[in-house]
Design a protein around this motif. Structure first.
Motif, PDB file in Angstrom:
ATOM      1  N   UNK A 145      29.531  48.114  36.965  1.00  0.00           N
ATOM      2  CA  UNK A 145      29.238  48.416  35.565  1.00  0.00           C
ATOM      3  C   UNK A 145      27.877  47.864  35.133  1.00  0.00           C
ATOM      4  N   UNK A 146      27.446  46.777  35.758  1.00  0.00           N
ATOM      5  CA  UNK A 146      26.163  46.166  35.430  1.00  0.00           C
ATOM      6  C   UNK A 146      25.059  46.578  36.408  1.00  0.00           C
ATOM      7  N   UNK A 147      25.369  47.491  37.319  1.00  0.00           N
ATOM      8  CA  UNK A 147      24.422  47.889  38.374  1.00  0.00           C
ATOM      9  C   UNK A 147      23.968  46.684  39.187  1.00  0.00           C
ATOM     10  N   UNK A 148      24.923  45.806  39.505  1.00  0.00           N
ATOM     11  CA  UNK A 148      24.584  44.573  40.218  1.00  0.00           C
ATOM     12  C   UNK A 148      25.392  44.398  41.508  1.00  0.00           C
ATOM     13  N   UNK A 149      25.919  45.480  42.026  1.00  0.00           N
ATOM     14  CA  UNK A 149      26.640  45.416  43.302  1.00  0.00           C
ATOM     15  C   UNK A 149      25.717  45.896  44.411  1.00  0.00           C
ATOM     16  N   UNK A 150      25.388  44.983  45.319  1.00  0.00           N
ATOM     17  CA  UNK A 150      24.544  45.344  46.453  1.00  0.00           C
ATOM     18  C   UNK A 150      24.821  44.384  47.598  1.00  0.00           C
ATOM     19  N   UNK A 151      23.972  44.401  48.635  1.00  0.00           N
ATOM     20  CA  UNK A 151      24.261  43.595  49.821  1.00  0.00           C
ATOM     21  C   UNK A 151      23.950  42.118  49.639  1.00  0.00           C
ATOM     22  N   UNK A 152      23.486  41.709  48.460  1.00  0.00           N
ATOM     23  CA  UNK A 152      23.338  40.283  48.177  1.00  0.00           C
ATOM     24  C   UNK A 152      24.599  39.700  47.552  1.00  0.00           C
ATOM     25  N   UNK A 153      25.605  40.520  47.369  1.00  0.00           N
ATOM     26  CA  UNK A 153      26.900  40.071  46.865  1.00  0.00           C
ATOM     27  C   UNK A 153      27.911  40.164  48.001  1.00  0.00           C
ATOM     28  N   UNK A 154      28.566  39.046  48.310  1.00  0.00           N
ATOM     29  CA  UNK A 154      29.541  39.005  49.388  1.00  0.00           C
ATOM     30  C   UNK A 154      30.877  38.489  48.847  1.00  0.00           C
ATOM     31  N   UNK A 155      31.944  39.159  49.241  1.00  0.00           N
ATOM     32  CA  UNK A 155      33.278  38.810  48.759  1.00  0.00           C
ATOM     33  C   UNK A 155      34.065  38.083  49.843  1.00  0.00           C
ATOM     34  N   UNK A 156      34.752  37.016  49.442  1.00  0.00           N
ATOM     35  CA  UNK A 156      35.629  36.254  50.333  1.00  0.00           C
ATOM     36  C   UNK A 156      37.036  36.337  49.750  1.00  0.00           C
ATOM     37  N   UNK A 157      37.839  37.245  50.284  1.00  0.00           N
ATOM     38  CA  UNK A 157      39.176  37.476  49.743  1.00  0.00           C
ATOM     39  C   UNK A 157      40.215  36.672  50.512  1.00  0.00           C
TER      40      UNK A 157
END
Length: 244
Positions: A145-157
């Motif tokens: 929604x903020x146009x801030x999802x890219x490869x500098x964001x990493x998820x640890x689920x």
């Protein structure tokens, strides 16, 4: 318009949007002071940390850039992702491409107390609170929604005890810990604090909660950490790492 002014205007607008400050009168039960202190559980806003903790996070990120403190940014316990979204927006606004934002959460709420291993957590009922359970897909959508999802964001689920020991993070400049419980806080400190660079910040969101503060004091005592705990608001504290 000077570039710095445009950058600061963007970051201020990003905070106002994440915290839903612009439309606060439309959020049931919200008040300016509660949102400032982060004392309400917002129905709509993408973060519950409040203005004081968000501004403090902003200052810490400014500080590590100014002082060339090495490392990524991480939050353990992200709820709807608002603080991490602001971290990514900050990096983008400053043209930083060599740091990542790590988004660590079970995305299933908090764990049930393991009283055998962590007796301090006895009686905690966070795991029963459905409001705290936000799915990975919802957090991803919020970044989008903020146009801030890219490869500098990493998820640890997953639970911190499972994900953090093997997380491929080399150095940390900002560690924002929002785990509420003794177990979550201790797992985060145990696995992340050794990776925090000298000059980096450790932020404890839920220090006012007894489970959390007990873990902070136990870890600091065990590892001879003497940097002062500095209050942010009625809930959060931080310290800056000054020695390896």
């Amino acid at each position: 318009m000077p570039r710095d002014t445009a950058k600061e205007l963007y970051l201020e607008l990003l905070k106002k949007t994440i915290l839903f400050e612009i439309w606060l009168e439309h959020e049931p039960g919200a008040t300016v002071e509660k949102r400032r202190q982060g004392l309400d559980w917002p129905m709509i806003a993408h973060s519950m940390i409040g203005r004081l903790r968000m501004d403090s996070l902003h200052r810490h990120m400014d500080s590590v850039l100014a002082d060339n403190v090495e490392g990524d940014f991480i939050e353990t316990g992200v709820w709807r992702g608002g603080a991490c979204i602001f971290m990514r927006g900050f990096l983008k606004a400053n043209g930083v491409k060599d740091r990542r934002v790590w988004v660590a959460d079970s995305f299933e709420g908090l764990p049930a107390p393991d009283e055998a291993r962590y007796p301090v957590d006895k009686g905690a009922i966070f795991h029963e609170q459905e409001f705290l359970k936000v799915s990975l897909s919802e957090v991803i959508k919020n970044f989008q929604r903020y146009d801030l999802l890219d490869d500098q964001v990493r998820f640890l689920k997953g639970w911190f005890e499972d994900t953090l020991p093997t997380a491929p993070i080399e150095k940390i400049a900002i560690a924002r810990l929002d785990g509420d419980m003794y177990s979550s806080t201790m797992d985060s400190l145990t696995n992340l604090y050794p990776k925090v660079s000298v000059g980096g910040y450790v932020i404890i969101d839920d220090y006012s909660i007894g489970y959390c503060s007990a873990a902070v004091h136990d870890y600091r005592k065990a590892h001879n950490i003497e940097e002062p705990l500095i209050p942010i608001d009625t809930t959060g504290v931080y310290w800056r790492k000054t020695k390896p």
